[in-house]
Write a protein that holds these residues in place. Sequence first.
Motif, PDB file in Angstrom:
ATOM      1  N   GLY A 264      30.926  28.912  42.506  1.00  0.00           N
ATOM      2  CA  GLY A 264      29.933  29.499  41.598  1.00  0.00           C
ATOM      3  C   GLY A 264      30.348  29.301  40.163  1.00  0.00           C
ATOM      4  O   GLY A 264      31.314  29.913  39.707  1.00  0.00           O
ATOM      5  N   PRO A 265      29.672  28.446  39.403  1.00  0.00           N
ATOM      6  CA  PRO A 265      30.128  28.158  38.035  1.00  0.00           C
ATOM      7  C   PRO A 265      30.147  29.386  37.144  1.00  0.00           C
ATOM      8  O   PRO A 265      30.881  29.406  36.145  1.00  0.00           O
ATOM      9  N   TRP A 266      29.389  30.450  37.509  1.00  0.00           N
ATOM     10  CA  TRP A 266      29.343  31.640  36.643  1.00  0.00           C
ATOM     11  C   TRP A 266      30.131  32.800  37.243  1.00  0.00           C
ATOM     12  O   TRP A 266      30.031  33.929  36.769  1.00  0.00           O
ATOM     13  N   ALA A 267      30.934  32.525  38.262  1.00  0.00           N
ATOM     14  CA  ALA A 267      31.831  33.522  38.834  1.00  0.00           C
ATOM     15  C   ALA A 267      33.167  33.451  38.092  1.00  0.00           C
ATOM     16  O   ALA A 267      33.233  32.960  36.959  1.00  0.00           O
ATOM     17  N   ARG A 268      34.258  33.908  38.705  1.00  0.00           N
ATOM     18  CA  ARG A 268      35.566  33.803  38.079  1.00  0.00           C
ATOM     19  C   ARG A 268      36.660  34.044  39.115  1.00  0.00           C
ATOM     20  O   ARG A 268      36.420  34.612  40.183  1.00  0.00           O
ATOM     21  N   SER A 269      37.869  33.590  38.785  1.00  0.00           N
ATOM     22  CA  SER A 269      39.054  33.952  39.549  1.00  0.00           C
ATOM     23  C   SER A 269      39.635  35.229  38.946  1.00  0.00           C
ATOM     24  O   SER A 269      39.585  35.421  37.730  1.00  0.00           O
ATOM     25  N   THR A 270      40.179  36.099  39.795  1.00  0.00           N
ATOM     26  CA  THR A 270      40.713  37.367  39.323  1.00  0.00           C
ATOM     27  C   THR A 270      42.130  37.579  39.839  1.00  0.00           C
ATOM     28  O   THR A 270      42.571  36.931  40.796  1.00  0.00           O
ATOM     29  N   TRP A 271      42.822  38.505  39.176  1.00  0.00           N
ATOM     30  CA  TRP A 271      44.170  38.875  39.603  1.00  0.00           C
ATOM     31  C   TRP A 271      44.081  39.781  40.820  1.00  0.00           C
ATOM     32  O   TRP A 271      43.240  40.685  40.882  1.00  0.00           O
ATOM     33  N   GLY A 272      44.952  39.552  41.781  1.00  0.00           N
ATOM     34  CA  GLY A 272      44.984  40.387  42.970  1.00  0.00           C
ATOM     35  C   GLY A 272      45.460  39.585  44.158  1.00  0.00           C
ATOM     36  O   GLY A 272      45.805  38.397  44.051  1.00  0.00           O
ATOM     37  N   TYR A 273      45.496  40.227  45.305  1.00  0.00           N
ATOM     38  CA  TYR A 273      45.968  39.543  46.509  1.00  0.00           C
ATOM     39  C   TYR A 273      44.943  38.524  46.973  1.00  0.00           C
ATOM     40  O   TYR A 273      43.768  38.835  47.161  1.00  0.00           O
ATOM     41  N   ASN A 274      45.398  37.300  47.193  1.00  0.00           N
ATOM     42  CA  ASN A 274      44.560  36.220  47.694  1.00  0.00           C
ATOM     43  C   ASN A 274      45.334  35.539  48.817  1.00  0.00           C
ATOM     44  O   ASN A 274      46.371  34.905  48.568  1.00  0.00           O
ATOM     45  N   SER A 275      44.858  35.696  50.042  1.00  0.00           N
ATOM     46  CA  SER A 275      45.607  35.184  51.200  1.00  0.00           C
ATOM     47  C   SER A 275      45.774  33.670  51.138  1.00  0.00           C
ATOM     48  O   SER A 275      46.819  33.139  51.549  1.00  0.00           O
ATOM     49  N   GLU A 276      44.761  32.948  50.634  1.00  0.00           N
ATOM     50  CA  GLU A 276      44.875  31.492  50.538  1.00  0.00           C
ATOM     51  C   GLU A 276      45.959  31.092  49.538  1.00  0.00           C
ATOM     52  O   GLU A 276      46.772  30.201  49.808  1.00  0.00           O
ATOM     53  N   VAL A 277      45.952  31.741  48.389  1.00  0.00           N
ATOM     54  CA  VAL A 277      46.949  31.426  47.353  1.00  0.00           C
ATOM     55  C   VAL A 277      48.350  31.696  47.882  1.00  0.00           C
ATOM     56  O   VAL A 277      49.268  30.871  47.725  1.00  0.00           O
ATOM     57  N   GLN A 278      48.546  32.846  48.510  1.00  0.00           N
ATOM     58  CA  GLN A 278      49.880  33.188  48.998  1.00  0.00           C
ATOM     59  C   GLN A 278      50.314  32.287  50.152  1.00  0.00           C
ATOM     60  O   GLN A 278      51.501  31.931  50.264  1.00  0.00           O
ATOM     61  N   PHE A 279      49.386  31.900  51.000  1.00  0.00           N
ATOM     62  CA  PHE A 279      49.686  30.956  52.080  1.00  0.00           C
ATOM     63  C   PHE A 279      50.174  29.630  51.511  1.00  0.00           C
ATOM     64  O   PHE A 279      51.198  29.081  51.948  1.00  0.00           O
ATOM     65  N   LEU A 280      49.466  29.114  50.522  1.00  0.00           N
ATOM     66  CA  LEU A 280      49.845  27.833  49.926  1.00  0.00           C
ATOM     67  C   LEU A 280      51.191  27.931  49.207  1.00  0.00           C
ATOM     68  O   LEU A 280      52.025  27.027  49.308  1.00  0.00           O
ATOM     69  N   ALA A 281      51.402  29.026  48.467  1.00  0.00           N
ATOM     70  CA  ALA A 281      52.686  29.207  47.778  1.00  0.00           C
ATOM     71  C   ALA A 281      53.817  29.326  48.783  1.00  0.00           C
ATOM     72  O   ALA A 281      54.913  28.798  48.572  1.00  0.00           O
ATOM     73  N   ASN A 282      53.567  29.995  49.897  1.00  0.00           N
ATOM     74  CA  ASN A 282      54.590  30.131  50.934  1.00  0.00           C
ATOM     75  C   ASN A 282      54.943  28.794  51.562  1.00  0.00           C
ATOM     76  O   ASN A 282      56.062  28.606  52.051  1.00  0.00           O
ATOM     77  N   ARG A 283      54.004  27.862  51.514  1.00  0.00           N
ATOM     78  CA  ARG A 283      54.270  26.522  52.051  1.00  0.00           C
ATOM     79  C   ARG A 283      54.872  25.591  51.007  1.00  0.00           C
ATOM     80  O   ARG A 283      55.052  24.402  51.256  1.00  0.00           O
TER      81      ARG A 283
ATOM     82  N   SER B 247      32.593  30.731  33.160  1.00  0.00           N
ATOM     83  CA  SER B 247      33.088  31.787  34.037  1.00  0.00           C
ATOM     84  C   SER B 247      32.775  33.169  33.470  1.00  0.00           C
ATOM     85  O   SER B 247      32.714  33.367  32.254  1.00  0.00           O
ATOM     86  N   ALA B 248      32.603  34.123  34.371  1.00  0.00           N
ATOM     87  CA  ALA B 248      32.226  35.484  33.978  1.00  0.00           C
ATOM     88  C   ALA B 248      33.396  36.226  33.351  1.00  0.00           C
ATOM     89  O   ALA B 248      34.556  35.966  33.660  1.00  0.00           O
ATOM     90  N   GLY B 249      33.044  37.157  32.455  1.00  0.00           N
ATOM     91  CA  GLY B 249      34.034  38.095  31.939  1.00  0.00           C
ATOM     92  C   GLY B 249      34.544  37.824  30.545  1.00  0.00           C
ATOM     93  O   GLY B 249      35.231  38.675  29.968  1.00  0.00           O
ATOM     94  N   TYR B 250      34.212  36.660  29.986  1.00  0.00           N
ATOM     95  CA  TYR B 250      34.786  36.260  28.700  1.00  0.00           C
ATOM     96  C   TYR B 250      33.769  36.278  27.564  1.00  0.00           C
ATOM     97  O   TYR B 250      34.055  35.769  26.478  1.00  0.00           O
TER      98      TYR B 250
END
Length: 632
Positions: free
Chosen positions: A410-429, A441-444
């Motif tokens: 979604g071009p008008w959505a955003r990434s946010t701080w918090g737990y993200n299972s995909e991010v942590q899975f990739l970092a763990n690998r 992006s939203a919020g700015y």
Amino acid sequence: MSVTMRFWRLIFCVLMLAGVVSCREKTPERIPILDFFKTPEKSFFRISPDGQYISYLKSYKGKQNLFVQSLADGKGRMVTEFKDSPVTDYFWTFNNQIIYSIDMVASDSLKMFALDVNTFKTRALFSGYKVKFRLLSRSRIDHNILTVSLNKRDEGIFDVYHLNIRTGALELYITNPGDITDWITDVDGRILLARASDGVNTTILYRPNEQTPFKPVIVSNFRDAIRPIAFTGNGKNFYALSNLFQDKMALVKINAETGKQIEVVYKEDRADIMYVEYFKEKHRMDFAAWEESKPQKHFFNDTVKALYDKISVNFKGNETRIVDRDSAEKKFIVYTYSDRDPGSYYLYDNATAKLTRIGEMNSTIEPAQLSDMKPISYKASDGLVINGYLTLPQGSNGKNLPVVVMPHGGPWARSTWGYNSEVQFLANRGYAVLQMNFRGSAGYGKAFRNAGFKQVGGKIQQDITDGVNWLIEQKIADPKRIAIYGSGFGGFSALYGVSFHPDMYRCAIVQNGLINFFTFIKDAPPFFKPYLKMTYEMVGNPETDAEHLRAISPVFHADKIKVPLMILQGGKDIRSNITELNQFVLELRKKKVPVNYILKNDERSFFRNESNRILMYTEMEKFLEANLSGKN
């Protein structure tokens, strides 16, 4: 040199060597894929209005089912036993009824049920094919009546009904003329405010009572935003989030009869106010919330602030939210989480200040094994500041790493701080993960959002490219080991990246990706029709901007893609054209592009079925290891 001196020098060298060895990169223990992506153990906790029960969703044979627990004796029971479709939503009424629904993906239908907690008897309430349901209000006057919005009469139009939860009877309350997108109820369930859209302009409509026709009081262009929240209590003024007269979304007060803004209740110079907590039954505004690098709140009520302070002191470094409360505000359901903590639920008793853990989203995950999501910023090639988040693998020195770039959907959505299972899975690998909030992006603020208009396939994608270049310049990324992964619009960004920057990415993963803007717009579901003109202005018009949309749509550029792809797709995704996607995959394979294509006909946009999720991430792990290991 004396023997003693030589002895101590030897000891010093041994200690130094031990320090060097201990500072070397440590490979983190691999957490099983199931631990990251299993169905939440317990989630979606709520409390009954009388404070006597708590309810929650819990995994049963891989599907979320509804459970109810008495606070008097602590006894709980499973009240649904669905094995094929999970409970997707539920809520309490004021007379100890629970209304819950299941999404029947295979038949593309919705089923709703009512549970009487006093007898634990369940009755079928409503079912419909391709019907979407929205709860607008629970009546305090007649506890059996709900004010709901349904596209029952016309798939593209949401009318308003009164639903009797005892009989299942639906009584038409307001017929939607076709352009109303939001209905705003007062504390008694009356609808006196509405928001309409013709796709370009938004109109706020008001009526002083239910016998009077709605009349327009505010008209604004799609470049501005105004979202009514609730009446302030006197029936003439209402709260709204608006950026009509400022760059950032602010909490304002508006006169409903004139449409004039009479007060800016609260604003932030650094970010949009994203949402507010308003306690409708008591006409009380509790706080306004926004997100900078992390979530922030401004409290309007000293009692509520003291309550949050008293609870939050137990969870330093975590975000804490009160997600439900009983009518008397004696008991509260609290949810707390962080970037490394999937989250836990607590029951808080205001009289005794007792905090009791009642459930965890994922007890098998140890926060100490996970990585920090660090806020970052960089300058785009035209000088615009782009914010985002960088997550590095534990034990790494942060240099010359394989990277997975994750542009949000979604071009008008955003990434946010918090737990993200995909991010942590990739970092763990062992992968660094970059998430950026590109222009739009939203919020700015309004200017930042509007800067993304007509920049899909333009500066939005350049912002992503600039983020990758920033990682390379900072020597964080190994330029030969970079992948890009996204869902929806993020999937489009991934395909765009490997099409027009073939030397930047080693591979790409696409989930429910947008591959053709022409069919995406033409095949939009009926209820999306009010937003089509706005889409023309923000993305492009298939008639007047045909050349541009063709130039950026991946389906027309299969010949440009040279790197391996993994494509994940739900067969019931209403925004995807499966026939066209199948042809796209066939065309890529004809051109000798390695494509791992996983199509699941029992899924929508995201894989809800636990076995499908485990398969998806198992294949993703293999795919990334094969392409980013550096061995090829």
